[in-house]
Design an enzyme around this catalytic site. Sequence first.
Site, PDB file in Angstrom:
ATOM      1  N   PRO A   1      39.291  18.274 -25.272  1.00 59.55           N
ATOM      2  CA  PRO A   1      38.108  18.511 -24.449  1.00 59.55           C
ATOM      3  C   PRO A   1      38.332  18.633 -22.947  1.00 59.55           C
ATOM      4  CG  PRO A   1      38.190  16.230 -25.216  1.00 59.55           C
ATOM      5  CD  PRO A   1      39.498  16.856 -25.494  1.00 59.55           C
ATOM      6  N   GLU A   2      38.437  19.843 -22.469  1.00 61.96           N
ATOM      7  CA  GLU A   2      38.244  20.112 -21.046  1.00 61.96           C
ATOM      8  C   GLU A   2      36.902  20.831 -20.938  1.00 61.96           C
ATOM      9  OE1 GLU A   2      41.679  21.755 -18.992  1.00 61.96           O
ATOM     10  OE2 GLU A   2      42.990  21.008 -20.562  1.00 61.96           O
TER      11      GLU A   2
ATOM     12  N   HIS B   1      37.945   7.063 -38.437  1.00 61.36           N
ATOM     13  CA  HIS B   1      37.628   6.997 -37.008  1.00 61.36           C
ATOM     14  C   HIS B   1      36.243   7.550 -36.685  1.00 61.36           C
ATOM     15  CE1 HIS B   1      41.680   5.622 -36.352  1.00 61.36           C
ATOM     16  NE2 HIS B   1      42.149   6.676 -36.988  1.00 61.36           N
TER      17      HIS B   1
ATOM     18  N   ARG C   1      41.740   8.080 -30.954  1.00 61.43           N
ATOM     19  CA  ARG C   1      42.361   7.323 -29.857  1.00 61.43           C
ATOM     20  C   ARG C   1      41.371   6.450 -29.097  1.00 61.43           C
ATOM     21  NH1 ARG C   1      46.335  11.256 -26.619  1.00 61.43           N
ATOM     22  NH2 ARG C   1      46.928   9.290 -25.654  1.00 61.43           N
TER      23      ARG C   1
END
Length: 295
Positions: free
Chosen positions: A2-3, A106, A125
């Site tokens: 994600p940018e 997750h 993460r």
Amino acid sequence: MPELPEVETVCQGLAPQMIGATFRTVEQRRANLRFPFGRDFKARLVGAEVATLRRRAKYLLAGLSTGECLVMHLGMSGRFLVHQPRSKSADTLGDYIYDSGANTKHDHVVFHMSSGATITYNDPRRFGFMLLVPENMLDDHALFRHLGVEPLGNELSAIYLSAKASARRSSLKSFLMDQRIVAGLGNIYVCEALHHAGLSPNRAAACLSDRLGNPTARAERLVIAIREVLQKAVALGGSTLRNYRDPSGASGSFQETFAVYGRAGEVCGRKGCDGLVKRSVHQGRSTFHCGRCQR
DNA sequence: ACTGTACCCTGTAGGC
DNA sequence: TGCCTACAGGGTACAG
């Protein structure tokens, strides 16, 4: 993933699922991600209607009927997936394909919307986070107070970059990675924009400003390059790296056009240039550039 | 004030 | 097969 272009893609994908819908129930499966969710996170969401959904830098902002704003950040590995019970083919969002039989380990937050849609946040993460902030306090919030200009807005100009860079000692790469200067750029798009502009990431940021403090031709080129690279990436749905591929074509494809990112040792992506892409490290992050056409 | 480093966390790829 | 290391698109806290 994600940018800016990826967050924009996610925003566009979530908007029709969220805007106008209310949170029927919310599953919060941990006390925190990168940060704690905050007191009564679930209770403050349930019953709230999503009035607006927008992007600022790499943040997703859902304006709620309660006057609060749901702030969401994807970190490095965060993804949203939408499940529509009535449609078998609508399980995809952005670069993510929902496989209900795998990878649920997750899944940290699940929104059950009044429309029937289920929106799941998955983040191995856990560098992403969600918070609720009163809408009228957003601009003063620590996360947003110091953010720089939006690269696709009118505020980004050669004059702006020149002014910010004039007293800087850092490299162009570090300068552009700084969210206080341009908000939303990340490692991929800084590398690609610098290549597009023909500028070395190692060059001093101060090269954007001349002795009188006026923008140089390099600054003009850089502004154009940043815009063109981001616009193209948004149009292609962002970049998808080592993720699931979407057979319907809804996943991002900008990674197929990388000129330098992740291409160490390969020939430069610029037409007519036969330079080789080099990898170096700036502030602990990999940097890719062509030693021939980036000066 | 600025700049670089270590760190947060998990998964994966590659060398041995 | 396993173990080890390095590395990954984010940002922050801290030391110098």
